[in-house]
Write a protein that holds these residues in place. Structure first.
Motif, short mmCIF file in Angstrom:
data_model
loop_
_atom_site.label_atom_id
_atom_site.label_comp_id
_atom_site.label_asym_id
_atom_site.label_seq_id
_atom_site.Cartn_x
_atom_site.Cartn_y
_atom_site.Cartn_z
N ASP A 4 0.86 -1.19 0.00
CA ASP A 4 0.00 0.00 0.00
C ASP A 4 0.89 1.23 0.00
O ASP A 4 1.27 1.76 1.04
N ARG A 5 1.22 1.70 -1.21
CA ARG A 5 2.16 2.82 -1.35
C ARG A 5 1.46 4.15 -1.60
O ARG A 5 2.01 5.04 -2.26
N HIS A 6 0.26 4.29 -1.07
CA HIS A 6 -0.43 5.57 -1.22
C HIS A 6 0.43 6.68 -0.63
O HIS A 6 1.01 6.54 0.44
N HIS A 7 0.47 7.80 -1.34
CA HIS A 7 1.39 8.87 -0.97
C HIS A 7 1.06 9.53 0.36
O HIS A 7 1.92 10.17 0.97
N ILE A 8 -0.19 9.39 0.84
CA ILE A 8 -0.55 10.03 2.11
C ILE A 8 0.21 9.44 3.29
O ILE A 8 0.22 10.03 4.38
N HIS A 9 0.87 8.31 3.07
CA HIS A 9 1.60 7.66 4.16
C HIS A 9 3.08 8.05 4.18
O HIS A 9 3.81 7.61 5.08
N VAL A 10 3.50 8.88 3.22
CA VAL A 10 4.92 9.23 3.17
C VAL A 10 5.16 10.69 2.79
O VAL A 10 6.14 11.29 3.23
N ASP A 11 4.27 11.28 2.01
CA ASP A 11 4.48 12.61 1.43
C ASP A 11 3.66 13.66 2.17
O ASP A 11 2.43 13.61 2.15
N ALA A 50 2.92 16.65 1.41
CA ALA A 50 2.02 17.38 0.50
C ALA A 50 0.76 16.55 0.24
O ALA A 50 -0.35 17.10 0.19
N ALA A 51 0.91 15.25 0.04
CA ALA A 51 -0.26 14.40 -0.18
C ALA A 51 -1.13 14.35 1.07
O ALA A 51 -2.37 14.37 0.98
N ALA A 52 -0.50 14.27 2.24
CA ALA A 52 -1.27 14.27 3.49
C ALA A 52 -2.04 15.58 3.66
O ALA A 52 -3.21 15.58 4.07
N ALA A 53 -1.40 16.69 3.30
CA ALA A 53 -2.08 17.98 3.39
C ALA A 53 -3.29 18.03 2.47
O ALA A 53 -4.30 18.67 2.76
N GLY A 54 -3.21 17.31 1.35
CA GLY A 54 -4.32 17.28 0.40
C GLY A 54 -5.57 16.63 0.96
O GLY A 54 -6.67 16.85 0.44
N ILE A 55 -5.44 15.81 2.00
CA ILE A 55 -6.61 15.22 2.65
C ILE A 55 -6.84 15.84 4.03
O ILE A 55 -7.56 15.29 4.87
N GLY A 56 -6.24 17.00 4.25
CA GLY A 56 -6.49 17.75 5.48
C GLY A 56 -5.71 17.29 6.69
O GLY A 56 -6.08 17.62 7.82
N GLN A 57 -4.61 16.55 6.48
CA GLN A 57 -3.82 16.07 7.60
C GLN A 57 -2.51 16.85 7.70
O GLN A 57 -1.91 17.19 6.69
N PRO A 58 -2.05 17.13 8.91
CA PRO A 58 -0.84 17.95 9.07
C PRO A 58 0.44 17.23 8.69
O PRO A 58 1.48 17.88 8.47
N ARG A 59 0.42 15.90 8.63
CA ARG A 59 1.59 15.12 8.23
C ARG A 59 1.14 13.74 7.79
O ARG A 59 -0.03 13.38 7.98
N PRO A 60 2.02 12.94 7.20
CA PRO A 60 1.62 11.62 6.73
C PRO A 60 1.01 10.77 7.85
O PRO A 60 1.42 10.86 9.01
#
Length: 269
Positions: A179-186, A188-198
């Motif tokens: 599961d290499r979804h970018h929200i777990h490492v990047d 910027a991707a985490a910010a795109g879903i409203g999270q302050p970090r991965p």
């Protein structure tokens, strides 16, 4: 694979369809990596040492990760919008330290929540049955059944409460299992879903809680036969967790910000 609806077809059209079949191989490095991502300790030798390795049953969910990816790519929802709402796992027989496994996946439920649809996707094999519940915004309103409501909270006070830490690099380890979804490492991707970090994978949090439950109840974590959990809110790598367990196997996980996993269950055979 069954003939699937065209992308964008009403969510109810996907009910009962076979999504596909896949054969996946692994070596002993993979379940060891899974155990490390879940928080296995250096002295948990039968989880991290190939000479005496027992595979944590939750590792099966990494082998089956292809199925929700295929369903989304086939057009059940817009890729990148679905959320992992809940997970269950029934263990039929232990996985070997290395091997090859053929799995099939089918849509066993589609529920109309109004603004969203929930797809239940079951992956079946000789070793396990795993069901993803996937929340797809914008796919509701097709006239289907609303489906089951939220499970009731556990009765009474927990039998035990324990704290555990998640490693700063837990998400970096877990994503190497598929599961290499970018929200777990990047960031910027985490910010795109409203999270302050991965954020940590929900299944990694559930795996960590399973290790805690085994330690608190005197069970071996590889003897897990049933696992369930609903993902209430994200966990950040490095964040401490509080795990509560009941005598009947009910389980909850929280951070200092509130519930992370509700309606959990661990049963050890």
């Amino acid at each position: 694979m069954s003939t699937l609806p065209t992308p964008g077809a009403p969510a109810g059209d996907w009910l009962g369809l076979t999504v596909g079949e896949r054969t996946v191989a692994w070596t002993d490095r993979d379940p060891i990596l899974f155990a490390l991502a879940a928080g296995a300790r250096p002295d948990d030798l039968d989880l991290v040492f190939e000479d005496r390795l027992r595979v944590l049953p939750g590792f099966a969910l990494t082998l089956a990760q292809w199925a929700p990816d295929v369903l989304g790519s086939a057009g059940a929802w817009e890729v990148g919008t679905a959320l992992h709402g809940a997970q269950s796992l029934t263990v039929l027989e232990p996985l070997p330290a290395s091997g090859e496994l053929t799995m099939s996946a089918r849509v066993t439920g589609v529920w109309d929540k109004g603004a969203a649809a929930v797809y239940d996707l079951a992956v079946e094999s000789d070793h396990f049955v795993a069901t993803w519940s996937l929340f797809a915004p914008g796919r509701g309103g097709f006239g289907g059944e609303r489906g089951p409501g939220r499970p009731a909270a556990p009765d009474g006070e927990p039998a035990w409460t324990a704290s555990t830490a998640t490693a700063d690099n837990a998400a970096l380890l877990y994503r190497l299992l598929g599961d290499r979804h970018h929200i777990h490492v990047d960031p910027a991707a985490a910010a795109g879903i409203g999270q302050p970090r991965p954020i940590l994978h929900g299944l990694a949090t559930l795996a960590a809680a399973t290790l805690v439950a085994a330690r608190e109840t005197g069970a071996h974590p590889a003897d897990l036969t049933q696992l369930e959990g609903r993902f209430a809110s994200p966990v950040f790598p490095g964040e401490p967790l509080v795990v509560r367990g009941w005598a009947d196997g009910a389980l909850e996980v929280a951070t200092e910000r509130g519930p992370a996993i509700t309606a959990g269950r661990t049963v050890f055979g």
